[in-house]
Design a protein around this motif. Structure first.
Motif, short mmCIF file in Angstrom:
data_model
loop_
_atom_site.label_atom_id
_atom_site.label_comp_id
_atom_site.label_asym_id
_atom_site.label_seq_id
_atom_site.Cartn_x
_atom_site.Cartn_y
_atom_site.Cartn_z
N ARG A 1 33.08 -11.88 12.00
CA ARG A 1 33.77 -10.69 12.95
C ARG A 1 33.55 -9.25 13.34
NH1 ARG A 1 38.40 -6.97 12.22
NH2 ARG A 1 38.12 -7.50 10.21
N LEU A 2 33.29 -9.25 14.55
CA LEU A 2 32.74 -8.07 15.12
C LEU A 2 33.68 -6.77 14.65
CD1 LEU A 2 30.87 -6.12 17.06
CD2 LEU A 2 32.04 -7.23 18.52
N VAL A 3 33.86 -5.84 14.23
CA VAL A 3 35.02 -5.17 13.79
C VAL A 3 34.17 -3.50 14.45
CG1 VAL A 3 35.30 -5.40 11.73
CG2 VAL A 3 33.94 -4.00 12.07
N LEU A 4 33.34 -3.22 14.77
CA LEU A 4 32.90 -1.77 15.59
C LEU A 4 31.67 -1.88 16.83
CD1 LEU A 4 31.20 1.00 13.80
CD2 LEU A 4 29.26 0.15 15.18
N LEU A 5 31.27 -1.81 17.37
CA LEU A 5 31.05 -1.67 18.72
C LEU A 5 29.80 -0.57 19.39
CD1 LEU A 5 29.44 -3.74 21.45
CD2 LEU A 5 31.79 -2.87 22.50
#
Length: 212
Positions: free
Chosen positions: A167-171
């Protein structure tokens, strides 16, 4: 016990599902840069992708318990960023619980923010996000990945991410300057097409957070 704690935090975040905030960080960097960017992005999203976000974004400090009231928090600036140990712990818990942090380098932040990201996630490396990732696919297609909004050093735009269990949590958006493209037209005198591109990419980020 730890798992129950994170579930409770996640429930806290979901109960405030259409609110976003700007991060007021320490270290001397201008966290307040691009004052019109988030309000403009919110208006665009509410008009085009059926969100109902409060037009005025909140301001939140990284160590505050209020962090967990917002599913999306945004950071920008040109200079130094410094998180305390308590802030590092709070940010880690926030993202592990379902929160999402977008960091947009406004030029000059890179050398500082990478060190701070490493402190938050010492075991999760920043990796470049491929163009086929969902965040570039809908509602607007960016077949080449992150768009270029402003030139700084002639480098290609890059989107980096931290993933927790896929899961992408920081971009982290670098050499792009999305926030400048979200600002009022007269601030940077960007062509309409450039601003539209920036706003569409911003809408993709918001859509990804609220729908995945």
């Amino acid at each position: 016990m730890k798992k129950i704690y994170f579930v409770l935090l996640l429930l806290s975040i979901s109960s405030f599902s259409q609110e976003i905030a700007l991060v007021k960080y320490s270290g001397g960097g201008d966290w307040y840069a691009n004052p019109t960017s988030l309000p403009n992005l919110i208006k665009y999203c509410n008009s085009n992708i059926n969100t109902t976000i409060n037009i005025k974004p909140a301001t939140v400090e990284p160590g505050s318990p209020d962090l967990f009231s917002y599913p999306f928090i945004h950071m920008t600036g040109h200079g130094n960023v410094a998180f305390s140990d308590a802030e590092i712990s709070n940010l880690n818990k926030y993202m592990a619980a379902g929160g999402f942090l977008h960091i947009d380098d406004n030029y000059g932040m890179d050398q500082y923010i990478r060190k701070e990201i490493k402190k938050i996630f010492p075991n999760n490396p920043l990796i470049e996000i491929p163009a086929n990732h969902l965040i570039f696919q809908k509602p607007y297609l960016f077949s080449s990945g992150l768009p270029k909004i402003h030139e700084h050093e002639g480098k290609r735009p890059q989107a980096y991410g931290i993933f927790i269990e896929n899961r992408l949590v920081l971009l982290y958006t670098f050499e792009c300057d999305l926030g400048d493209g979200w600002e009022d037209a007269e601030v940077h005198n960007d062509p309409v097409a450039v601003r539209e591109k920036a706003l569409k990419m911003g809408a993709n980020i918001i859509s990804y957070i609220f729908n995945n």
